[in-house]
Write a protein that holds these residues in place. Structure first.
Motif, PDB file in Angstrom:
ATOM      1  N   TRP A  21      25.559  29.701  54.817  1.00 31.98           N
ATOM      2  CA  TRP A  21      27.162  30.182  54.776  1.00 31.98           C
ATOM      3  C   TRP A  21      27.945  31.013  53.916  1.00 31.98           C
ATOM      4  O   TRP A  21      29.296  31.579  54.111  1.00 31.98           O
ATOM      5  N   LYS A  22      27.715  30.527  52.861  1.00 27.36           N
ATOM      6  CA  LYS A  22      28.435  30.827  50.995  1.00 27.36           C
ATOM      7  C   LYS A  22      27.914  32.189  51.451  1.00 27.36           C
ATOM      8  O   LYS A  22      28.478  33.441  50.999  1.00 27.36           O
ATOM      9  N   ASP A  23      27.039  32.168  51.515  1.00 28.13           N
ATOM     10  CA  ASP A  23      25.632  33.576  51.496  1.00 28.13           C
ATOM     11  C   ASP A  23      26.715  34.277  52.657  1.00 28.13           C
ATOM     12  O   ASP A  23      27.050  35.936  52.369  1.00 28.13           O
ATOM     13  N   ILE A  24      26.337  34.285  53.482  1.00 28.59           N
ATOM     14  CA  ILE A  24      27.323  35.000  54.951  1.00 28.59           C
ATOM     15  C   ILE A  24      28.856  35.440  54.623  1.00 28.59           C
ATOM     16  O   ILE A  24      28.410  36.349  54.664  1.00 28.59           O
ATOM     17  N   THR A  25      29.404  34.558  53.507  1.00 32.46           N
ATOM     18  CA  THR A  25      30.798  34.539  53.633  1.00 32.46           C
ATOM     19  C   THR A  25      30.706  35.915  52.348  1.00 32.46           C
ATOM     20  O   THR A  25      31.627  36.413  52.318  1.00 32.46           O
ATOM     21  N   LYS A  26      29.731  35.207  51.431  1.00 33.42           N
ATOM     22  CA  LYS A  26      29.372  37.398  50.258  1.00 33.42           C
ATOM     23  C   LYS A  26      29.785  38.400  50.843  1.00 33.42           C
ATOM     24  O   LYS A  26      30.058  38.986  50.419  1.00 33.42           O
ATOM     25  N   CYS A  27      28.988  38.246  52.084  1.00 29.86           N
ATOM     26  CA  CYS A  27      28.188  39.438  52.063  1.00 29.86           C
ATOM     27  C   CYS A  27      29.090  39.864  52.805  1.00 29.86           C
ATOM     28  O   CYS A  27      29.276  41.107  53.469  1.00 29.86           O
ATOM     29  N   ARG A  28      30.184  39.722  53.899  1.00 27.84           N
ATOM     30  CA  ARG A  28      31.774  39.540  55.082  1.00 27.84           C
ATOM     31  C   ARG A  28      31.994  40.346  54.061  1.00 27.84           C
ATOM     32  O   ARG A  28      33.037  41.390  53.770  1.00 27.84           O
ATOM     33  N   ILE A  29      32.407  39.541  52.867  1.00 25.04           N
ATOM     34  CA  ILE A  29      34.072  40.057  51.839  1.00 25.04           C
ATOM     35  C   ILE A  29      33.277  40.902  50.808  1.00 25.04           C
ATOM     36  O   ILE A  29      33.930  41.981  50.728  1.00 25.04           O
ATOM     37  N   GLN A  30      31.619  41.155  50.744  1.00 22.51           N
ATOM     38  CA  GLN A  30      31.222  42.775  49.914  1.00 22.51           C
ATOM     39  C   GLN A  30      31.586  43.590  51.083  1.00 22.51           C
ATOM     40  O   GLN A  30      32.074  44.918  50.565  1.00 22.51           O
ATOM     41  N   SER A  31      31.458  43.318  52.575  1.00 22.21           N
ATOM     42  CA  SER A  31      31.330  44.447  53.410  1.00 22.21           C
ATOM     43  C   SER A  31      32.949  44.733  53.640  1.00 22.21           C
ATOM     44  O   SER A  31      33.367  46.145  53.980  1.00 22.21           O
ATOM     45  N   THR A  32      33.149  43.791  53.250  1.00 24.18           N
ATOM     46  CA  THR A  32      35.116  44.324  53.937  1.00 24.18           C
ATOM     47  C   THR A  32      35.510  44.914  52.414  1.00 24.18           C
ATOM     48  O   THR A  32      36.654  46.061  52.754  1.00 24.18           O
ATOM     49  N   GLN A  33      34.923  44.405  51.406  1.00 24.23           N
ATOM     50  CA  GLN A  33      35.383  44.959  50.000  1.00 24.23           C
ATOM     51  C   GLN A  33      35.069  46.675  50.408  1.00 24.23           C
ATOM     52  O   GLN A  33      35.419  47.863  49.744  1.00 24.23           O
ATOM     53  N   LEU A  34      33.580  46.668  50.773  1.00 26.31           N
ATOM     54  CA  LEU A  34      33.888  48.561  50.560  1.00 26.31           C
ATOM     55  C   LEU A  34      33.983  49.487  51.938  1.00 26.31           C
ATOM     56  O   LEU A  34      34.029  50.285  51.396  1.00 26.31           O
ATOM     57  N   GLN A  35      34.500  48.470  52.867  1.00 28.67           N
ATOM     58  CA  GLN A  35      34.947  49.504  54.134  1.00 28.67           C
ATOM     59  C   GLN A  35      36.402  49.641  52.799  1.00 28.67           C
ATOM     60  O   GLN A  35      36.748  50.967  53.075  1.00 28.67           O
ATOM     61  N   GLU A  36      37.375  49.360  52.761  1.00 27.97           N
ATOM     62  CA  GLU A  36      38.386  49.617  51.729  1.00 27.97           C
ATOM     63  C   GLU A  36      37.782  50.540  51.118  1.00 27.97           C
ATOM     64  O   GLU A  36      38.568  51.265  50.864  1.00 27.97           O
ATOM     65  N   ALA A  37      36.859  50.499  50.151  1.00 25.69           N
ATOM     66  CA  ALA A  37      36.755  51.916  49.142  1.00 25.69           C
ATOM     67  C   ALA A  37      36.543  52.529  49.665  1.00 25.69           C
ATOM     68  O   ALA A  37      37.556  53.372  49.217  1.00 25.69           O
ATOM     69  N   GLN A  38      35.758  52.570  50.749  1.00 22.42           N
ATOM     70  CA  GLN A  38      35.531  53.870  51.788  1.00 22.42           C
ATOM     71  C   GLN A  38      36.892  54.914  52.534  1.00 22.42           C
ATOM     72  O   GLN A  38      37.071  55.583  52.361  1.00 22.42           O
ATOM     73  N   LEU A  39      37.651  53.871  52.232  1.00 20.84           N
ATOM     74  CA  LEU A  39      39.143  54.032  53.205  1.00 20.84           C
ATOM     75  C   LEU A  39      40.290  54.794  52.095  1.00 20.84           C
ATOM     76  O   LEU A  39      40.446  55.414  52.358  1.00 20.84           O
ATOM     77  N   ARG A  40      40.008  53.822  51.317  1.00 24.44           N
ATOM     78  CA  ARG A  40      40.650  54.906  49.243  1.00 24.44           C
ATOM     79  C   ARG A  40      39.895  55.775  49.129  1.00 24.44           C
ATOM     80  O   ARG A  40      41.223  56.594  49.027  1.00 24.44           O
ATOM     81  N   ASN A  41      38.769  56.039  49.197  1.00 27.94           N
ATOM     82  CA  ASN A  41      38.127  57.828  49.433  1.00 27.94           C
ATOM     83  C   ASN A  41      39.255  58.716  50.396  1.00 27.94           C
ATOM     84  O   ASN A  41      39.105  59.702  50.268  1.00 27.94           O
ATOM     85  N   GLN A  42      38.048  57.777  51.490  1.00 26.46           N
ATOM     86  CA  GLN A  42      38.825  58.472  52.389  1.00 26.46           C
ATOM     87  C   GLN A  42      40.238  59.143  52.429  1.00 26.46           C
ATOM     88  O   GLN A  42      41.184  60.444  53.005  1.00 26.46           O
ATOM     89  N   THR A  43      41.132  58.607  52.537  1.00 29.22           N
ATOM     90  CA  THR A  43      42.607  58.583  51.980  1.00 29.22           C
ATOM     91  C   THR A  43      42.610  59.258  50.529  1.00 29.22           C
ATOM     92  O   THR A  43      43.298  60.834  51.062  1.00 29.22           O
ATOM     93  N   ARG A  44      41.827  59.712  50.018  1.00 29.48           N
ATOM     94  CA  ARG A  44      42.235  60.086  48.655  1.00 29.48           C
ATOM     95  C   ARG A  44      41.657  61.857  49.645  1.00 29.48           C
ATOM     96  O   ARG A  44      41.969  62.390  48.432  1.00 29.48           O
ATOM     97  N   TYR A  45      40.527  61.600  49.597  1.00 29.37           N
ATOM     98  CA  TYR A  45      39.416  63.018  50.257  1.00 29.37           C
ATOM     99  C   TYR A  45      41.005  63.663  51.211  1.00 29.37           C
ATOM    100  O   TYR A  45      41.279  65.303  50.950  1.00 29.37           O
ATOM    101  N   LEU A  46      41.226  63.140  52.337  1.00 28.96           N
ATOM    102  CA  LEU A  46      42.604  63.748  52.870  1.00 28.96           C
ATOM    103  C   LEU A  46      43.251  64.039  52.667  1.00 28.96           C
ATOM    104  O   LEU A  46      44.367  64.548  53.433  1.00 28.96           O
ATOM    105  N   ASP A  47      44.080  63.089  51.604  1.00 25.28           N
ATOM    106  CA  ASP A  47      45.189  63.576  50.906  1.00 25.28           C
ATOM    107  C   ASP A  47      45.151  64.999  49.714  1.00 25.28           C
ATOM    108  O   ASP A  47      45.945  65.978  49.743  1.00 25.28           O
TER     109      ASP A  47
END
Length: 147
Positions: A21-47
Motif C-alpha cells: 500500500w505504501k508503494d501504491i501510495t508513492k506511485c500515485r503521488i509520483q503520478s500526480t506530481q508528474l501530471q502537475e509538472a505536465q500541466l505546468r509545462n503546458q501552461t508555460r507553453y500556452l503562455d
C-alpha cells in the motif's frame, strides 16, 4: 507454539501488505506530481503561445493602420486568426497526445511494479510454506524420537 507461528505469519503478511500500500501510495503521488509538472509545462507553453499571438496582433494592428483598404485588412486578420486557431488546435492535440502517451507509460510502469510486488509476495508465501513444512517435519521427527 502454533498460534505464535500463525501470529508471526499474520504480522509478516500485514507488513508486506502495508509495504504494498505504501508503494501504491508513492506511485500515485509520483503520478500526480508528474501530471502537475505536465500541466505546468503546458501552461508555460500556452503562455508563450499567447505572447506570440499578442505580438502577432500588435504587428497586425500596425499593418492595419498602414493599409488603406479595409477589406484587405480584414482578410489579413482572418488569415492570422485562422492560422492561430489551427496552430493552437495542433499544439493542443500534440499536447493531449503527449500527455496520454505519458499517462499510458506511467500506468504500464505501475502495472509492472504491481506485478513484481505480487510475484515477490507469492515468493514470500512459498518460502513461508516451505519453512512451515520443515518445522512440521522437524516436530514430527522429534516426536518419533521421543517414542
Amino acid at each position: 507454539e502454533h498460534l505464535r507461528l500463525v501470529r508471526n505469519r499474520i504480522e509478516r503478511l500485514k507488513g508486506a501488505e502495508n509495504k504494498v500500500w505504501k508503494d501504491i501510495t508513492k506511485c500515485r503521488i509520483q503520478s500526480t506530481q508528474l501530471q502537475e509538472a505536465q500541466l505546468r509545462n503546458q501552461t508555460r507553453y500556452l503562455d508563450s503561445l499567447r505572447q506570440e499571438r499578442q505580438e502577432r496582433v500588435v504587428q497586425d494592428r500596425r499593418h492595419e493602420v498602414a493599409a488603406t483598404d479595409r477589406d484587405t485588412r480584414h482578410r489579413r486578420l482572418r488569415v492570422v486568426r485562422t492560422s492561430c486557431v489551427q496552430h493552437r488546435r495542433q499544439v493542443g492535440e500534440e499536447s493531449r497526445t503527449a500527455s496520454q502517451s505519458r499517462l499510458k507509460q506511467i500506468e504500464a510502469e505501475q502495472q509492472a511494479k504491481q506485478a513484481r510486488q505480487r510475484e515477490r509476495a507469492e515468493q514470500v508465501k512459498q518460502e513461508q510454506r516451505v519453512a512451515r513444512m520443515r518445522q512440521q517435519e522437524e516436530e514430527a521427527r522429534k516426536k518419533a524420537e521421543r517414542k
